[in-house]
Motif scaffolding. Structure first.
Motif, PDB file in Angstrom:
ATOM      1  N   UNK A 125      11.629  -4.166 -42.646  1.00 35.96           N
ATOM      2  CA  UNK A 125      11.205  -4.854 -41.427  1.00 35.96           C
ATOM      3  C   UNK A 125      12.082  -4.425 -40.256  1.00 35.96           C
ATOM      4  N   UNK A 126      12.287  -3.122 -40.121  1.00 32.71           N
ATOM      5  CA  UNK A 126      13.215  -2.623 -39.113  1.00 32.71           C
ATOM      6  C   UNK A 126      12.755  -2.970 -37.705  1.00 32.71           C
ATOM      7  N   UNK A 127      11.473  -2.799 -37.408  1.00 29.54           N
ATOM      8  CA  UNK A 127      10.992  -3.116 -36.065  1.00 29.54           C
ATOM      9  C   UNK A 127      11.161  -4.597 -35.760  1.00 29.54           C
ATOM     10  N   UNK A 128      11.010  -5.440 -36.798  1.00 35.68           N
ATOM     11  CA  UNK A 128      11.201  -6.875 -36.624  1.00 35.68           C
ATOM     12  C   UNK A 128      12.675  -7.189 -36.350  1.00 35.68           C
ATOM     13  N   UNK A 129      13.580  -6.476 -37.026  1.00 36.53           N
ATOM     14  CA  UNK A 129      15.008  -6.688 -36.797  1.00 36.53           C
ATOM     15  C   UNK A 129      15.379  -6.411 -35.353  1.00 36.53           C
ATOM     16  N   UNK A 130      14.772  -5.401 -34.750  1.00 36.04           N
ATOM     17  CA  UNK A 130      15.043  -5.104 -33.341  1.00 36.04           C
ATOM     18  C   UNK A 130      14.636  -6.279 -32.465  1.00 36.04           C
ATOM     19  N   UNK A 131      13.471  -6.860 -32.748  1.00 38.97           N
ATOM     20  CA  UNK A 131      13.016  -8.000 -31.961  1.00 38.97           C
ATOM     21  C   UNK A 131      13.919  -9.216 -32.191  1.00 38.97           C
ATOM     22  N   UNK A 132      14.307  -9.418 -33.443  1.00 37.62           N
ATOM     23  CA  UNK A 132      15.194 -10.538 -33.763  1.00 37.62           C
ATOM     24  C   UNK A 132      16.493 -10.459 -32.975  1.00 37.62           C
ATOM     25  N   UNK A 133      17.082  -9.266 -32.918  1.00 35.08           N
ATOM     26  CA  UNK A 133      18.377  -9.092 -32.275  1.00 35.08           C
ATOM     27  C   UNK A 133      18.307  -9.351 -30.769  1.00 35.08           C
ATOM     28  N   UNK A 134      17.125  -9.161 -30.184  1.00 37.96           N
ATOM     29  CA  UNK A 134      16.957  -9.422 -28.752  1.00 37.96           C
ATOM     30  C   UNK A 134      16.842 -10.915 -28.460  1.00 37.96           C
ATOM     31  N   UNK A 135      16.432 -11.698 -29.459  1.00 38.54           N
ATOM     32  CA  UNK A 135      16.152 -13.125 -29.239  1.00 38.54           C
ATOM     33  C   UNK A 135      17.297 -14.050 -29.622  1.00 38.54           C
ATOM     34  N   UNK A 136      18.100 -13.645 -30.612  1.00 33.76           N
ATOM     35  CA  UNK A 136      19.151 -14.529 -31.131  1.00 33.76           C
ATOM     36  C   UNK A 136      20.191 -13.697 -31.860  1.00 33.76           C
ATOM     37  N   UNK A 137      21.408 -14.246 -32.052  1.00 34.72           N
ATOM     38  CA  UNK A 137      22.422 -13.503 -32.813  1.00 34.72           C
ATOM     39  C   UNK A 137      21.941 -13.238 -34.243  1.00 34.72           C
ATOM     40  N   UNK A 138      22.111 -12.033 -34.713  1.00 30.03           N
ATOM     41  CA  UNK A 138      21.821 -11.745 -36.114  1.00 30.03           C
ATOM     42  C   UNK A 138      23.054 -11.141 -36.769  1.00 30.03           C
ATOM     43  N   UNK A 139      23.153 -11.373 -38.071  1.00 31.22           N
ATOM     44  CA  UNK A 139      24.169 -10.745 -38.887  1.00 31.22           C
ATOM     45  C   UNK A 139      23.478 -10.015 -40.024  1.00 31.22           C
ATOM     46  N   UNK A 140      24.024  -8.888 -40.409  1.00 25.55           N
ATOM     47  CA  UNK A 140      23.456  -8.086 -41.492  1.00 25.55           C
ATOM     48  C   UNK A 140      24.520  -7.917 -42.558  1.00 25.55           C
ATOM     49  N   UNK A 141      24.239  -8.391 -43.745  1.00 27.60           N
ATOM     50  CA  UNK A 141      25.125  -8.205 -44.890  1.00 27.60           C
ATOM     51  C   UNK A 141      24.499  -7.192 -45.830  1.00 27.60           C
ATOM     52  N   UNK A 142      25.237  -6.164 -46.175  1.00 27.04           N
ATOM     53  CA  UNK A 142      24.792  -5.204 -47.182  1.00 27.04           C
ATOM     54  C   UNK A 142      25.682  -5.348 -48.402  1.00 27.04           C
ATOM     55  N   UNK A 164      28.357   0.197 -46.985  1.00 26.85           N
ATOM     56  CA  UNK A 164      27.658   0.274 -45.713  1.00 26.85           C
ATOM     57  C   UNK A 164      26.421   1.154 -45.853  1.00 26.85           C
ATOM     58  N   UNK A 165      25.503   0.983 -44.922  1.00 27.49           N
ATOM     59  CA  UNK A 165      24.277   1.781 -44.964  1.00 27.49           C
ATOM     60  C   UNK A 165      24.605   3.243 -44.686  1.00 27.49           C
ATOM     61  N   UNK A 166      24.067   4.135 -45.508  1.00 26.38           N
ATOM     62  CA  UNK A 166      24.400   5.551 -45.415  1.00 26.38           C
ATOM     63  C   UNK A 166      23.245   6.411 -44.910  1.00 26.38           C
ATOM     64  N   UNK A 167      22.211   5.772 -44.348  1.00 27.42           N
ATOM     65  CA  UNK A 167      21.087   6.489 -43.757  1.00 27.42           C
ATOM     66  C   UNK A 167      20.506   7.552 -44.698  1.00 27.42           C
ATOM     67  N   UNK A 175      18.083   4.077 -33.304  1.00 22.44           N
ATOM     68  CA  UNK A 175      19.441   3.908 -32.756  1.00 22.44           C
ATOM     69  C   UNK A 175      19.835   2.452 -32.504  1.00 22.44           C
ATOM     70  N   UNK A 176      18.891   1.636 -32.045  1.00 13.92           N
ATOM     71  CA  UNK A 176      19.227   0.237 -31.748  1.00 13.92           C
ATOM     72  C   UNK A 176      19.673  -0.515 -32.998  1.00 13.92           C
ATOM     73  N   UNK A 177      19.038  -0.228 -34.140  1.00 13.34           N
ATOM     74  CA  UNK A 177      19.413  -0.893 -35.386  1.00 13.34           C
ATOM     75  C   UNK A 177      20.640  -0.217 -36.000  1.00 13.34           C
ATOM     76  N   UNK A 178      20.768   1.092 -35.831  1.00 13.13           N
ATOM     77  CA  UNK A 178      21.988   1.765 -36.277  1.00 13.13           C
ATOM     78  C   UNK A 178      23.215   1.143 -35.613  1.00 13.13           C
ATOM     79  N   UNK A 179      23.076   0.814 -34.328  1.00  7.86           N
ATOM     80  CA  UNK A 179      24.194   0.206 -33.608  1.00  7.86           C
ATOM     81  C   UNK A 179      24.574  -1.139 -34.225  1.00  7.86           C
ATOM     82  N   UNK A 180      23.578  -1.911 -34.676  1.00  3.60           N
ATOM     83  CA  UNK A 180      23.867  -3.182 -35.342  1.00  3.60           C
ATOM     84  C   UNK A 180      24.636  -2.947 -36.639  1.00  3.60           C
ATOM     85  N   UNK A 181      24.224  -1.921 -37.387  1.00  2.00           N
ATOM     86  CA  UNK A 181      24.831  -1.631 -38.678  1.00  2.00           C
ATOM     87  C   UNK A 181      26.235  -1.045 -38.552  1.00  2.00           C
TER      88      UNK A 181
END
Length: 273
Positions: A120-137, A141-144, A168-174
């Motif tokens: 749900x990567x596109x959804x994560x971008x929208x989520x991050x614009x609306x409220x604080x999000x945290x990502x736990x892996x 760490x994510x290795x692309x 890039x926007x989600x990479x920045x979060x990670x």
């Protein structure tokens, strides 16, 4: 929750916290849980009244969520979480802080719910614009990874609707400690978990691991603030009967069901099928 197992019994485990390492023996189990959370979620916990864990249970409806959620909740969502558009677009749900947990797939570079698996990567971008999000892996760490690095592509075949890269926007979060951290499957909060020695990568389920982590983080906040916390936990769609047994056999479902059948007073469980 009492720490019944000494931290130094966890095979000299080291916590990976906000990009760095820290020996578990340096901190209590409760503090280890709190500081292992992304900074956004640490901050949100201090201001919230309830943590709502939403299982990937198909019986959970958006109508139910709309009636249940409150303005001072934090949401915890797992892997390829259900109802992504609701959480990204609903007026209340989109405004709530969210902790997203993505589980590593065995020893691979992949995580359930992130590319190249269903996501749900596109959804994560929208989520991050609306409220604080945290990502736990979990574990790393994510290795692309590239799609060809998937050891079992037939388990979750790539389709034309699949996002195969992380923008890039989600990479920045990670790559930001504000949003991202790594949680070991062997974290001290599950030091007493009876894994199966004959099952490779036997670990607690995602829901149970996060339940223990946030229950301990809550206790740390209570210890620091030296006051009774209003912070409660609500487990939605987590069941304590044997219907869970058809899921992966590396989770000790009997142990998890037994604990969830009699949770502490600050935990409410809404069981549904």
């Amino acid at each position: 929750m009492q720490n019944s197992v000494p931290l130094n019994s966890v095979l000299n485990e080291r916590l990976i916290i906000n990009g760095g390492e820290r020996d578990v023996n340096e901190v209590s189990k409760e503090m280890a849980a709190f500081i292992n959370l992304p900074v956004n979620i640490q901050d949100a916990l201090k201001r919230s009244n309830r943590i709502v864990f939403v299982a990937n249970n198909p019986s959970i409806s958006t109508d139910q969520l709309e009636k249940l959620l409150q303005p001072d909740d934090i949401l915890v969502l797992f892997n390829h979480f259900i109802h992504p558009d609701f959480f990204a677009n609903h007026p209340l749900a989109s405004a709530l802080p969210k902790l997203l947990f993505f589980r590593q797939i065995g020893d691979s570079k992949l995580h359930f719910g992130l590319p190249p698996r269903s996501n749900n990567v596109s959804v994560m971008k929208r989520m991050a614009k609306s409220a604080p999000i945290g990502i736990l892996l979990s574990n790393q760490s994510y290795q692309f990874p590239s799609p060809h690095e998937d050891p079992s592509p037939s388990d979750d075949p790539i389709s034309s609707e699949r996002t195969l890269i992380i923008p890039p926007a989600v990479q920045a979060l990670l790559q930001s400690a504000q949003h991202h951290s790594v949680l070991s499957d062997r974290h001290p909060v599950v030091a007493d978990y009876p894994c199966f020695s004959d099952v490779h990568s036997s670990v607690p389920s995602s829901g149970f691991l996060l339940y223990r982590l946030l229950l301990a983080a809550r206790e740390h906040l209570q210890n620091v603030q030296k006051a009774v916390l209003p912070l409660k936990l609500l487990m939605l769609g987590f069941n304590d009967n044997d219907k869970t047994a058809h899921f992966w056999h590396g989770h000790n479902w009997e142990f998890e069901r037994r604990e969830m059948s009699s949770p502490p007073p600050e935990v409410e469980v809404i069981r549904q099928y």
